[in-house]
Design a protein around this motif. Sequence first.
Motif, PDB file in Angstrom:
ATOM      1  N   THR A   1      67.885 -52.175  18.600  1.00 56.43           N
ATOM      2  CA  THR A   1      66.828 -51.394  18.693  1.00 56.43           C
ATOM      3  C   THR A   1      66.188 -51.605  19.857  1.00 56.43           C
ATOM      4  O   THR A   1      66.000 -52.918  20.298  1.00 56.43           O
ATOM      5  CB  THR A   1      65.971 -51.821  17.369  1.00 56.43           C
TER       6      THR A   1
ATOM      7  N   GLU B   1      68.201 -46.724  17.862  1.00 60.97           N
ATOM      8  CA  GLU B   1      68.719 -47.668  17.087  1.00 60.97           C
ATOM      9  C   GLU B   1      70.279 -47.402  16.813  1.00 60.97           C
ATOM     10  O   GLU B   1      70.873 -46.592  16.622  1.00 60.97           O
ATOM     11  CB  GLU B   1      68.288 -47.735  15.631  1.00 60.97           C
TER      12      GLU B   1
ATOM     13  N   GLU C   1      62.317 -57.440  27.055  1.00 61.44           N
ATOM     14  CA  GLU C   1      61.400 -57.735  25.894  1.00 61.44           C
ATOM     15  C   GLU C   1      61.301 -56.277  25.087  1.00 61.44           C
ATOM     16  O   GLU C   1      60.612 -56.206  23.817  1.00 61.44           O
ATOM     17  CB  GLU C   1      60.164 -58.034  26.236  1.00 61.44           C
ATOM     18  N   ASP C   2      61.719 -55.105  25.383  1.00 66.58           N
ATOM     19  CA  ASP C   2      61.809 -53.825  24.686  1.00 66.58           C
ATOM     20  C   ASP C   2      62.815 -53.750  23.901  1.00 66.58           C
ATOM     21  O   ASP C   2      63.004 -52.811  22.941  1.00 66.58           O
ATOM     22  CB  ASP C   2      61.645 -52.725  25.792  1.00 66.58           C
ATOM     23  N   ILE C   3      63.944 -54.696  23.869  1.00 69.91           N
ATOM     24  CA  ILE C   3      65.136 -54.495  23.085  1.00 69.91           C
ATOM     25  C   ILE C   3      65.019 -55.621  21.958  1.00 69.91           C
ATOM     26  O   ILE C   3      64.867 -56.836  22.227  1.00 69.91           O
ATOM     27  CB  ILE C   3      66.361 -54.556  23.890  1.00 69.91           C
ATOM     28  N   GLU C   4      65.877 -55.196  20.768  1.00 71.07           N
ATOM     29  CA  GLU C   4      65.629 -56.226  19.637  1.00 71.07           C
ATOM     30  C   GLU C   4      67.387 -56.096  19.562  1.00 71.07           C
ATOM     31  O   GLU C   4      67.902 -55.060  19.161  1.00 71.07           O
ATOM     32  CB  GLU C   4      64.996 -56.185  18.626  1.00 71.07           C
TER      33      GLU C   4
ATOM     34  N   VAL D   1      69.979 -57.707  16.391  1.00 71.12           N
ATOM     35  CA  VAL D   1      69.909 -58.368  15.254  1.00 71.12           C
ATOM     36  C   VAL D   1      71.413 -58.313  14.397  1.00 71.12           C
ATOM     37  O   VAL D   1      71.954 -57.235  14.247  1.00 71.12           O
ATOM     38  CB  VAL D   1      68.753 -57.747  14.116  1.00 71.12           C
TER      39      VAL D   1
END
Length: 157
Positions: free
Chosen positions: A73, A96, A59-62, A64
């Motif tokens: 990120t 990032e 949940e800390d990582i995104e 895209v």
Amino acid sequence: MRTNFDFAPYRRSTVGFDRLFNLLEAGAREDDGYPPFDILKDGEDSYRITLAVAGFRPEDIEVVAQQNQLTVTGKRAEDDGNGEYLHRGIAARAFERRFQLADFIEAGNASFENGLLNIALKRVVPEAMKPRRIAIGGSNAANDRIEASKSKDREAA
């Protein structure tokens, strides 16, 4: 030793190469190497990017995917304040990481296991871009079309 190369003179004298110069400049920027990553070719048209993101939760990582760029990120949640660190060797700073993807590369699913983030990539070439076999017909049909076009040319003249 690092030397910078100035692309400004080339930008002034060329038209339509902005994306190329942007990619060259992005590649020339210094990379701090965090988080470390691997790129693996799984098959003919499939790849996998693996990032070592120890100390982060899913949940800390995104992740895209946008046009020809994949951006990962990570921003770790604040510590709860229990205890005082005597040594902090696990890097948990925000990051990032950007990856330029070639044309027709699409990001698939992402999985997180044992501190490693895996992102599947696949080359998906549109049907219109794939090579296709053209059947060779008999010479009679081709000759009929050629004769018909010649007779139209004679009538027009």
